[in-house]
Write an enzyme that holds these catalytic residues in place. Structure first.
Site, PDB file in Angstrom:
ATOM      1  N   LYS A   1       0.855  -1.195   0.000  1.00 20.81           N
ATOM      2  CA  LYS A   1       0.000   0.000   0.000  1.00 20.81           C
ATOM      3  C   LYS A   1       0.886   1.238   0.000  1.00 20.81           C
ATOM      4  CE  LYS A   1      -3.934   1.643   2.876  1.00 20.81           C
ATOM      5  NZ  LYS A   1      -4.692   1.303   4.108  1.00 20.81           N
TER       6      LYS A   1
ATOM      7  N   SER B   1      -9.492   1.089   3.026  1.00 22.29           N
ATOM      8  CA  SER B   1      -8.657   1.929   2.188  1.00 22.29           C
ATOM      9  C   SER B   1      -7.558   1.172   1.448  1.00 22.29           C
ATOM     10  CB  SER B   1      -8.011   3.015   3.041  1.00 22.29           C
ATOM     11  OG  SER B   1      -7.185   2.431   4.038  1.00 22.29           O
TER      12      SER B   1
ATOM     13  N   SER C   1      -9.509  -1.585   7.146  1.00 21.60           N
ATOM     14  CA  SER C   1      -8.947  -1.207   5.850  1.00 21.60           C
ATOM     15  C   SER C   1      -8.209  -2.300   5.113  1.00 21.60           C
ATOM     16  CB  SER C   1      -8.019  -0.003   6.010  1.00 21.60           C
ATOM     17  OG  SER C   1      -8.794   1.158   6.157  1.00 21.60           O
TER      18      SER C   1
END
Ligand SMILES: [Mg+2]
Ligand SMILES: [Zn+2]
Lengths: 493, 109, 484
Positions: free
Chosen positions: A79, A154, A178
């Site tokens: 990420k 996310s 997330s």
């Protein structure tokens, strides 16, 4: 050879015994990304050059008879809020658009030391604030199972990339779901380990007491191996516990015979998407088949207050951790006639709308009056939630509950029905509040090809036992296949 | 006992200044709505909290070793300064902090 | 006249090798700007604070020295505000759960002992430094400023007193006492000049009816002298405002040392909201009872204990004991000197006079004094044995200090004959002196020296001629008999 369908451990095995080379595996994955990521936009930065060097180093190690590591030649993605040396780390925000860290997050370092090859960085909601991966400056990521839907967030880029076969393994961060919610939406396996299991050093913070690194894979054996590699004390993070970790890979095979597994009741299952309610029953059935005893459990305080409590803690902390972006040492800078004007302009231009609003809400919560009447009660309720789980896990070994009340959202729902998305955190955020290990496990797909899933939770630092439970269910449910993104993918209506 | 508090425009203005965030006035209502929606979600938490409930604290199995007092030099100082928006020799440079008349200047919206 | 009521916040920079939350060197004075920095103290995204073990130990030490109780569940908070010297836009400090609480310091002022209560001591990180390119280096009016983070993140212990002081004298005594303690415990250099001891003064006036007036905080007082002046100014100012029927505002005022006035900062201090809340990037500090006991056992003798012991064991006067224990190094020197066999009273005397004078001349602290305490002890012993006169010994000491020689070699270098001039040798000298002063001799022999002044004069000349090596009593008796 369809490298993209192999698991991380299969890749490593082949690299170690000379069946194929790390460089070969890397090329295949890079090519797949180049060819198909245009469809889902899951990768925001490819670092081909450094990846090639890392892969060659692994091949050299194999050729020279040295141990190339647990994840020898396993290509992985992280990420874009993991600091990566020499590779820009943007948090998908204009604020850090050009920022290149000169250090690797501990999680990245541990992966590299295990022979894994970092290919690049994945898309995310700006500063991890969101659950749809639509607020990135690089544009939204689409769900590889259905292009008309969001991948969740996310860590939507990481989950989508693993589902799309761009990497067998990706790293995400989980503050309130997330890692797990996008894993559920994309039909892959995602885990948020116990708080304190994996070092947070090098993860651009959202909320200090909630953030935890989480691996995303397509099967639980890869997950357990990732936990072996990632978990451990770190002199750079004193919130990371120093206890001696068990072998998660051994534990994952230990079965669940005689274990007591609770199924959560006492929540409004009527308003949930039907396939997800059925998924719970199915998972419970699999557990029973594997020799576990199934009981029912209620968590009244958690169910009533987790979301509210989560918002207090997360936004309060976010307003504090995002204060360092002031445009004077790094990050987006705007001129100002004086200091305060420079701060304000830099922050206004650098942060997107949602981030600015969350900072404002968080600041409100911490100001005088509101702090005593809202924030402090929330920290006490947080303890009560942790106590409620601790009490539950005195009697049972694990809990099965939903991870998300809804199947993957259609694109644009954030604008239409933000409250629904808020409430989507109800089941996932409690694990962060209480610091518990939690796995989002795929248990098959709907007729339309949408993934269904359950959340498994265990006692604090009971990560190993939880992996065993997930493995037992996966044995029955099967591990999810790579999305056939090349055939336009999924079931877009 | 629930003490229902409502965030108002006046406090929001203060908050904007504390957090160094600008917000066009037409967006005040939206933000206030969201803040107050969060607060309404939280009202009931007040009721739950008796005086004997302690604020949240982590359980720890084994505390990490404490850091020894041994200096370690960092070699990234020049890279850091080079990448800073405004480098001035060995320093980071910032615009005027306080004006001649001694007031902290406010930005103009 | 209303009674002034004063409380102090003293920031002590702790004597660690690294900063409070990172491994940057703490040796920042004179360092090139922004060299003692790292990702942690520059608040680079992804970094986390790691507490310095030694800073905790020093804070506990100081807390114990202040008779505080040490809290075994202590926490850090974040204090938020945007400013160029604060990279995270929050300062990590202790707020609700300071490490040491509820102590006191006994001070001597106005000939009395007074107990000043200490509310608490807490740990916190220092901010960076701003440089303003105005001609006078001031913030006001600078069109831009430069930021140096070398000091950012330095460990501070803030000691907050109760408002128990009522005069400038008490305030100065309290600060001196804190500084002495910090140095004894080797917790801080405690130097106001270099900024390792910084003081904020809170002052209000007590009205005749006993109620307390509005509190004003004075910052930017950088020496004991300026604190004294600032207090004087502020007491007068507040009295004047009240006498004229005016109202005081609760505010922070800056001391202007050049103009000799305090000025209102005109900041929005009252509106500031620091939004303190628990720092979850750091685990709670577990200063358990065993840990505290271990530190307690390792504590050196406290200055007031030493003072008492010097009075008791060495039969020193209050004043002598106070002076010799003011600095630990002086006290150590004294005791080493005594253990070389010299009488305590004599050691005290030598140290307070001769050593003090030499240190002053050489501009050295006692720990850099080239004469070893044991050597001074030996020198005093020889004076005691009458092998050297006082005057000779002073010369010898000067040579010891100047040439860094041990006693024996210094005596040789000085050219004094070791041992007394007595008997015939002394008579020889006396005859020589008499020959040089026939008039005086005549006056005495004629019986005209009624007041004995001439005899004293002659004795003095003899003493000088012997360079102090003769026994004054023998000189007196010989001079007297030879004048007959
Ligand atoms: Mg302070
Ligand atoms: Zn540092």
């Amino acid at each position: 050879m369809e490298f993209h369908k192999l698991s991380a451990l299969e890749i490593a095995e082949g690299v170690k015994n000379g069946k194929w080379k790390a460089s070969e595996v890397l090329s295949a994955h890079l090519e797949r990304i180049r060819k198909y990521d245009g469809r889902i936009n899951s990768v925001v930065t490819l670092s081909e050059e450094s990846a090639r060097k890392e892969a060659e180093a692994v091949d050299r190690a194999v050729a020279e008879g040295r141990d190339p590591g647990r994840f020898a030649g396993v290509p992985f993605l992280a990420k874009d809020n993991f600091c990566t040396e020499g590779i820009r780390t943007t948090c998908c925000s204009k604020m850090l658009e050009d920022w290149i860290p000169d250090y690797d997050a501990t999680a990245i370092k541990r992966m590299k030391e295990a022979g894994a090859v970092l290919m690049g960085k994945t898309n995310m909601d700006e500063f991890a604030m969101g659950s749809t991966t639509e607020s990135s400056i690089f544009g939204p990521t689409l769900n590889p199972r259905d292009f008309g839907r969001v991948p969740g967030g996310s860590s939507g880029g990481s989950a989508a990339a693993v589902a799309a076969g761009f990497a067998p393994l990706a790293l995400g961060s989980d503050t309130g779901g997330s890692v797990r919610q996008p894993s559920a939406f994309c039909g892959v396996q995602g885990m948020k380990p116990s708080y304190g299991q994996i070092s947070r050093y090098g993860i651009v913070a959202y909320a200090s007491s909630l953030d935890q690194v989480g691996p995303i894979t397509r099967n639980m054996k890869d997950m357990a191996a990732a936990m072996d590699v990632l978990a451990g004390a770190d002199p750079n993070d004193t919130t990371c516990d120093a206890y001696e970790r068990p072998s998660f890979s051994d534990a994952v095979l230990s079965g669940i015979k005689g274990k007591k597994v609770a199924v959560l009741t006492g929540f409004d299952s009527e308003s949930m998407d039907r396939p997800l309610v059925e998924a719970i029953d199915r998972a419970a059935e699999y557990c029973r088949a594997a020799g576990a005893e199934i009981v029912k459990a209620k968590l009244p305080i958690t169910m009533k207050h987790a979301v509210a409590c989560y918002y207090m803690v997360a936004l309060g902390d976010a307003s504090s951790k995002l204060a360092c972006y002031d445009g004077m040492r790094y990050g987006h800078h705007a001129d100002g006639r004086n200091l305060m004007e420079m701060y304000k302009r830099s922050r206004n231009e650098g942060f997107g709308k949602e981030v600015r609003k969350r900072i404002l809400i968080g600041t409100c919560i911490l100001t005088r009056g509101y702090y005593d009447n809202y924030y402090v009660p929330a920290t006490k309720v947080r303890q009560m939630i942790a106590d409620e789980y601790a009490e539950l896990f005195r009697n049972v070994d694990a809990l099965i509950c939903p991870i998300s009340p809804a199947l993957p959202y259609r694109k644009g729902l954030v604008e239409e029905d933000p409250v629904r998305i808020y409430l989507g955190d109800a089941f996932s955020s409690a694990a962060n509040l209480a610091g518990l290990p939690s796995i989002s496990l795929n248990v098959g797909f709907t007729e339309d090809g949408l993934p269904t899933n359950v959340q498994l939770m265990g006692p604090r630092f009971g990560d190993a036992g939880l992996l065993a439970l997930a493995q037992a269910i996966e044995n029955e449910a099967g591990s999810p296949a790579v999305a056939d993104i090349e055939k336009k993918g999924g079931c877009e209506e | 006992m629930i003490k229902k508090m409502v965030m108002d425009e006046e406090r929001l203005r203060e908050v904007l200044s504390f957090s160094c965030i600008g917000l066009p006035e037409e967006e005040y209502p939206e933000v206030l709505d969201r803040v107050n929606a969060v607060l309404r979600m939280c009202d009931e938490m007040q009721e739950l909290v008796g005086s004997d409930v302690r604020p949240f604290e982590w359980d720890v199995i084994k505390s990490p070793a404490r850091r020894k007092d041994i200096p370690v030099a960092w070699d990234g100082r020049d890279r850091m300064l080079d990448r800073a928006p405004v480098r001035d020799g060995d320093f980071f440079r910032v615009p005027r902090i306080i004006a001649k008349d001694g007031t902290e200047e406010e930005e103009e919206e | 006249m209303r009674e002034p009521v004063v409380g102090l916040e003293i920031h002590l920079q702790l004597k660690t090798k690294t900063k409070l939350f990172c491994s940057c060197s703490s040796d920042y004075i004179g360092a090139t700007p922004n060299t003692n920095v790292c990702p942690v103290c520059l608040a680079i995204p992804g970094t986390l604070p790691i507490l310095n073990d030694h800073a905790v130990e020093l804070a506990v030490k100081m807390g114990l020295g202040l008779h505080c109780s040490i809290s075994d569940n202590t926490r850090f908070h974040r204090k938020h505000y945007f400013y160029a010297d604060l990279p995270k836009a929050y300062q990590i400090t202790q707020y609700e759960h300071p490490i040491a609480v509820g102590g006191y310091v006994d001070i001597a002022a106005g000939g009395k002992t007074k107990r000043i209560r200490v509310h608490h001591l807490h740990l916190e990180e220092d901010a960076g430094k701003l440089v303003h390119p105005t001609s006078d280096g001031r913030l006001t009016g600078a069109s831009y400023s430069l930021v140096d983070y070398n000091r950012g993140g330095m460990p501070l212990s803030e000691i907050v007193s109760e408002p128990d002081m009522n005069s400038a004298e008490e305030v100065l005594a309290y600060i001196t006492q804190i500084r002495q303690l910090a140095r004894y415990l080797d917790v801080s250099d405690g130097e106001m000049e270099s900024g390792s001891l910084r003081v904020d003064v809170n002052i209000s006036l007590r009205n005749d009816d006993g109620s307390l007036g509005t509190r004003v905080e004075i910052k930017n007082v950088n020496s004991l002298r300026s604190i004294e002046r600032a207090l004087g100014y502020e007491i007068a100012r507040q009295n004047k405002v009240l006498d004229e029927g005016g109202c005081l505002v609760r505010e922070t005022r800056l001391w202007d040392d050049v103009a000799g006035v305090t000025r209102s900062m005109r900041s929005k201090e009252g509106e500031r909201d620091y939004r303190y809340y628990v720092e979850m990037d750091l685990a709670p500090i577990s200063a358990g009872p065993e840990y505290v006991e271990e530190i307690r056992k390792s504590l050196p003798e406290m200055p007031w204990e030493k003072r008492e012991r010097f009075i008791r064991d060495h039969s020193l006067s209050e004043e002598e004991a106070a002076q010799l224990t003011e600095q630990k190094e002086t006290a150590d020197y004294f005791e080493e000197c005594v253990s070389a066999g010299a009488p305590a009273a004599k050691c005290a005397n030598w140290m307070r006079m001769e050593v003090q004078r030499l240190l002053h001349e050489m501009d050295l602290p006692i720990e850099k004094f080239p004469v070893k305490a044991s050597e001074l002890g030996k020198l005093i012993v020889r004076v005691e044995k009458r092998e050297l006169s006082n005057t000779q010994a002073k010369d010898v000491l000067a040579v010891m200090a100047e040439k860094e020689l041990p006693v024996d070699e210094a005596i040789k270098a000085c050219g004094v004959s070791c041992g007394k001039i007595t008997g015939p040798a002394l008579e020889e000298i006396i005859k020589k002196v008499f020959a040089g002063e026939p008039e005086a001799v005549e006056t005495v022999r004629a019986g005209n020296d009624k007041k004995g002044a001439k005899v004293k004069f002659l004795q003095g000349l003899v003493m000088r001629e012997t360079r102090g090596s003769a026994d004054p009593a023998e000189v007196a008796s010989l001079v007297n008999s030879m004048l007959k």
